[in-house]
Design an enzyme around this catalytic site. Structure first.
Site, mmCIF file in Angstrom:
data_model
loop_
_atom_site.group_PDB
_atom_site.id
_atom_site.type_symbol
_atom_site.label_atom_id
_atom_site.label_comp_id
_atom_site.label_asym_id
_atom_site.label_seq_id
_atom_site.Cartn_x
_atom_site.Cartn_y
_atom_site.Cartn_z
ATOM 1 N N LYS A 2 -12.272 1.767 -16.927
ATOM 2 C CA LYS A 2 -11.028 1.262 -17.657
ATOM 3 C C LYS A 2 -10.165 0.611 -16.457
ATOM 4 O O LYS A 2 -9.297 1.353 -15.831
ATOM 5 C CB LYS A 2 -10.132 1.779 -18.506
ATOM 6 C CG LYS A 2 -9.394 1.036 -19.329
ATOM 7 C CD LYS A 2 -8.160 1.543 -19.885
ATOM 8 C CE LYS A 2 -6.964 1.834 -19.221
ATOM 9 N NZ LYS A 2 -6.318 0.541 -18.710
ATOM 10 N N GLU A 31 9.211 8.823 -6.928
ATOM 11 C CA GLU A 31 8.287 8.234 -6.086
ATOM 12 C C GLU A 31 9.119 6.594 -6.210
ATOM 13 O O GLU A 31 9.500 6.226 -7.420
ATOM 14 C CB GLU A 31 7.240 8.110 -6.730
ATOM 15 C CG GLU A 31 6.095 7.616 -5.958
ATOM 16 C CD GLU A 31 4.753 7.466 -6.483
ATOM 17 O OE1 GLU A 31 3.615 7.725 -5.661
ATOM 18 O OE2 GLU A 31 4.330 7.532 -8.007
ATOM 19 N N GLU A 65 -5.601 11.825 -9.363
ATOM 20 C CA GLU A 65 -4.751 11.521 -8.348
ATOM 21 C C GLU A 65 -3.215 10.907 -8.730
ATOM 22 O O GLU A 65 -3.305 9.743 -9.070
ATOM 23 C CB GLU A 65 -5.207 10.624 -7.330
ATOM 24 C CG GLU A 65 -4.916 10.714 -5.867
ATOM 25 C CD GLU A 65 -3.776 9.626 -5.767
ATOM 26 O OE1 GLU A 65 -2.593 9.645 -5.928
ATOM 27 O OE2 GLU A 65 -4.394 8.667 -4.921
ATOM 28 N N CYS A 106 0.298 5.259 -2.699
ATOM 29 C CA CYS A 106 0.530 6.966 -3.055
ATOM 30 C C CYS A 106 0.668 7.771 -1.592
ATOM 31 O O CYS A 106 1.471 8.559 -1.887
ATOM 32 C CB CYS A 106 -0.477 7.387 -3.689
ATOM 33 S SG CYS A 106 -2.109 7.311 -3.073
ATOM 34 N N ASN A 107 0.157 7.353 -0.534
ATOM 35 C CA ASN A 107 0.146 7.919 0.584
ATOM 36 C C ASN A 107 1.190 7.445 1.697
ATOM 37 O O ASN A 107 1.380 8.330 2.579
ATOM 38 C CB ASN A 107 -1.165 7.955 1.309
ATOM 39 C CG ASN A 107 -1.839 6.377 1.590
ATOM 40 O OD1 ASN A 107 -0.695 5.710 1.557
ATOM 41 N ND2 ASN A 107 -3.009 6.097 1.964
ATOM 42 N N LEU A 151 -8.283 3.488 -13.772
ATOM 43 C CA LEU A 151 -7.672 3.001 -12.586
ATOM 44 C C LEU A 151 -6.439 2.297 -12.624
ATOM 45 O O LEU A 151 -5.845 1.604 -13.692
ATOM 46 C CB LEU A 151 -8.635 1.537 -12.214
ATOM 47 C CG LEU A 151 -10.197 1.702 -12.304
ATOM 48 C CD1 LEU A 151 -10.875 0.734 -11.525
ATOM 49 C CD2 LEU A 151 -10.625 3.056 -11.250
#
Ligand code: TXE
Length: 478
Positions: free
Chosen positions: A174, A382, A249, A283-284, A148
Site C-alpha cells: 500500500k 521530529e 520503522e 528519518c535518518n 509505505l
C-alpha cells in the site's frame, strides 16, 4: 484530464468499484496530477487472497529463481531511471538528481537482495539424543503487507519487496496516498516480465480505509511499515488482534555531536547537506546538534552560511535548485509550529525561521536555531524539514546524556578526531546507528533499525532479510 490509478491484484488491474477517489498533488505547483481509489476492505481482502494463493507455488521455487525475478525488475528500472525520476519529483517534490539516485539505488537494492538467494541458511544443532539430527530451517512467513511512506516512495517498494520475495513470501503493497504515481509506474514496468500473478499486488488508498484493512487482515503474516509513530501504534493494535508480526520503522530525532577537536568544515558540510536533502524529510538525518562550547560560534556561522546558500523551488522548473518543496501543508504547518515554539522557548533565529512564500508550493526557509534549550519541544519532536536546532555542551559526557534524552533511537553521529571519543559514542549512544565523521546515511548491507519509539525490527543486510522468515525446527530421529 488527470491520470487515473487502479489497484493491481493477481497480475491484473482491478477496478475499485464504488470506492471514493483521492486526488494526488504536485506539491510544488499545488495542482492535481492524478487520482487513485480509496480502496475498501473488500479490495484489500481480494489482494491478500491473491497473494496467499500465489505464495503456495512461489515459496516452493528455488530461491535462485525468485532472485531472477528481482533481477528482471532491476534491469527494467535501470532502463527507465529518467522517467521514474520525473514521476517521483513531480509528486514528492525532491530534486531530479536525487530522484535519479533513488531510482538507480532501488535497482541496486533489488540486485543486492537477489544475491542472498544462495545464502539463506538455516542451522544444524547438536542433539541430546543418539541418532537424532536437529535442523533449524528458515522458511517464508506467507503474505507480507508493505505499508509505505512518501519520502523515498520508490526505494521503499524495493526495501519491502526485495527481502519478502527472495525469501519466498508474496506481498501486498500500500503506497502512501501522497505518492502513488511512482508505484503505478513500478507496476507498469512489471508488464512482460512473466512474474506469477499474485506474487506482487498493489492496493491504493488512505491509511484510515485501505491501510487499516490491510493491517487487520488475519491472513497477513508480517506487516512491514515505515512512517510515523502514531500510525505505527495504530498498526500494532490492529496487528495485535491477529498476533501478526510487525516490523516498524518510525522515524527519528537524530543527535549529531560535534566535539572541539573535530574537522569543523567537514561536520558543517555534512550536517547542512543532510538537513536540506529531500527538504529534510528523512528519518535518518540530524535533527538536533550538540556542539562543544569552544567551537560553537564557528559551527553556527558555518551552518548558517550553508543553509542561507541553499536554493529552493520547483524541482521540475527552469531554475537550478538544491531543495524542493515539502510534501504538503500539514508538514509545513508542523515545522512552522515547532520553530515558533522554539523561539518562544528562547531559541535565537540565526538564519531562516519562517515559511517561504514562492506564490505556490510548500516551502520553509532553510533555518538555523542557536541556543535551543534541551527541554524545548524542538529538541524532542521530529521536525522533518530544513531546520537545524543547536545546543551547546561542555563535554562529551553532557553531549551523550542529552543525545540519549529522547523518545527516539534510530540514528546518531559524532564528529571528532579522537578515536577514544568516537568509540565511547558508539558504545554509549543508545541508538541503532552511529555515524562517525560522515553524513547520516545507511548502507544496504548494514541494518537500519531503531530502539525506543523509532520502531521494532529493521531493514537491510542479513538481519533485515531474516525478518522476512520464520524458523521451523525439525527433529529427525534415525
Ligand atoms: O505519516 P503516516 P504521514 C513522520 C514525519 C512526518 C509524519 C507524518 O515526522 O512529518 O510522520 O507523516 C499509512 N493503518 N514520518 O502523516 O500517517 C498511510 O496511508 C495502516 C517518518 O505521512 O505514518 C501511509 O501509507 N496504515 C517517516 C503510511 O501509513 C496507515 C516517513 C505513512 O503515513 C494508517 C514518513 C492506519 N491506521 C513520515 N494510517 C520515516 N520513518 O521515515 C496511515 N497509514
Amino acid at each position: 484530464m488527470v491520470a487515473v490509478i487502479e489497484n493491481y491484484v493477481g497480475g491484473v488491474e482491478l477496478a475499485s468499484g464504488g470506492a471514493g477517489r483521492l486526488p494526488v498533488f504536485n506539491p510544488a505547483r499545488d495542482t492535481v496530477i492524478s487520482e487513485m481509489p480509496d480502496s475498501s476492505a473488500d479490495i484489500v481482502a481480494r489482494a491478500v487472497s491473491a497473494a496467499k494463493n500465489a505464495q503456495k507455488g512461489w515459496g516452493k521455487l528455488p530461491a535462485i529463481e525468485r532472485a531472477a525475478v528481482l533481477r528482471k525488475i532491476s534491469a527494467k528500472i535501470r532502463e527507465n531511471v529518467g522517467r521514474i525520476a520525473r514521476v517521483i519529483s513531480e509528486e514528492q517534490g525532491k530534486v531530479l538528481s536525487l530522484a535519479e539516485v533513488e531510482a538507480a539505488f532501488t535497482a541496486d537494492y533489488l540486485d543486492y537482495m537477489a544475491e542472498w538467494a544462495r545464502r539463506i541458511e538455516g542451522e544444524v544443532i547438536s542433539s541430546d539424543r543418539a541418532g537424532e539430527t536437529v535442523f533449524l530451517l528458515r522458511q517464508p512467513i506467507g503474505v507480507v503487507a508493505g505499508i509505505l511512506p512518501w519520502n523515498f516512495p520508490f526505494f521503499l517498494i524495493a526495501r519491502k519487496l526485495g527481502p519478502a520475495l527472495v525469501t519466498g513470501n508474496t506481498i501486498v503493497i500500500k503506497p502512501s496516498e501522497e505518492t502513488p504515481n511512482n508505484a503505478a509506474l513500478f507496476v507498469e514496468l512489471l508488464s512482460g516480465l512473466d512474474i506469477p500473478p499474485g506474487v506482487i499486488n498493489f492496493v491504493y488508498g488512505s491509511g484510515r480505509t485501505t491501510g487499516a484493512a490491510l493491517s487487520s487482515h488475519p491472513d497477513v503474516g508480517l506487516i512491514s511499515f515505515t512512517g510515523s509513530v502514531g500510525t505505527g501504534q495504530r498498526i500494532m493494535s490492529a496487528a495485535a488482534q491477529n498476533i501478526t508480526k510487525v516490523n516498524l520503522e518510525l522515524g527519528g530525532k537524530a543527535p549529531a555531536i560535534i566535539l572541539a577537536d573535530a574537522d569543523i568544515p567537514l561536520a558543517v558540510k555534512h550536517l547542512a547537506a543532510s538537513r536540506t536533502l529531500n527538504s529534510g524529510q528523512l528519518c535518518n538525518c540530524p535533527e538536533r546538534i550538540y556542539v562543544e562550547r569552544k567551537v560553537a560560534d564557528e559551527v553556527v556561522a558555518g551552518l548558517s552560511a550553508a543553509m542561507k546558500a541553499t536554493r529552493y523551488g520547483d524541482p521540475l522548473g527552469d531554475r537550478e535548485i538544491d531543495m524542493g518543496p515539502l510534501i504538503n501543508r500539514a508538514g509545513l504547518d508542523k515545522i512552522r509550529d515547532l520553530v515558533d515554539s522554539a523561539i518562544r522557548q528562547g531559541a535565537e533565529v540565526v538564519t531562516g525561521g519562517k515559511v517561504a512564500d514562492l506564490g505556490e508550493g510548500n516551502y520553509f526557509e532553510p533555518t538555523v536555531l542557536a541556543n535551543c534549550r534541551q527541554d524545548s519541544t524542538i529538541m524532542h519532536q521530529e521536525i522533518f524539514g530544513p531546520v537545524i536546532p543547536v545546543n551547546i555542551v561542555d563535554s562529551l559526557d553532557e553531549a551523550i546524556e542529552r543525545a540519549n534524552d529522547s523518545e527516539y533511537g534510530l540514528t546518531s553521529s559524532i564528529f571528532t578526531k579522537s578515536l577514544s571519543s568516537a568509540f565511547r559514542a558508539c558504545n554509549e549512544l543508545r541508538f541503532g546507528e552511529t555515524y562517525v565523521n560522515r553524513e547520516h546515511f545507511e548502507a544496504m548491507q548494514g541494518f537500519h533499525a531503531g530502539t525506543r519509539k523509532s520502531g521494532i525490527g529493521g531493514a537491510d543486510g542479513k538481519h533485515g532479510l531474516l525478518e522476512y522468515t520464520m524458523t521451523h525446527v525439525a527433529y529427525i530421529q534415525n
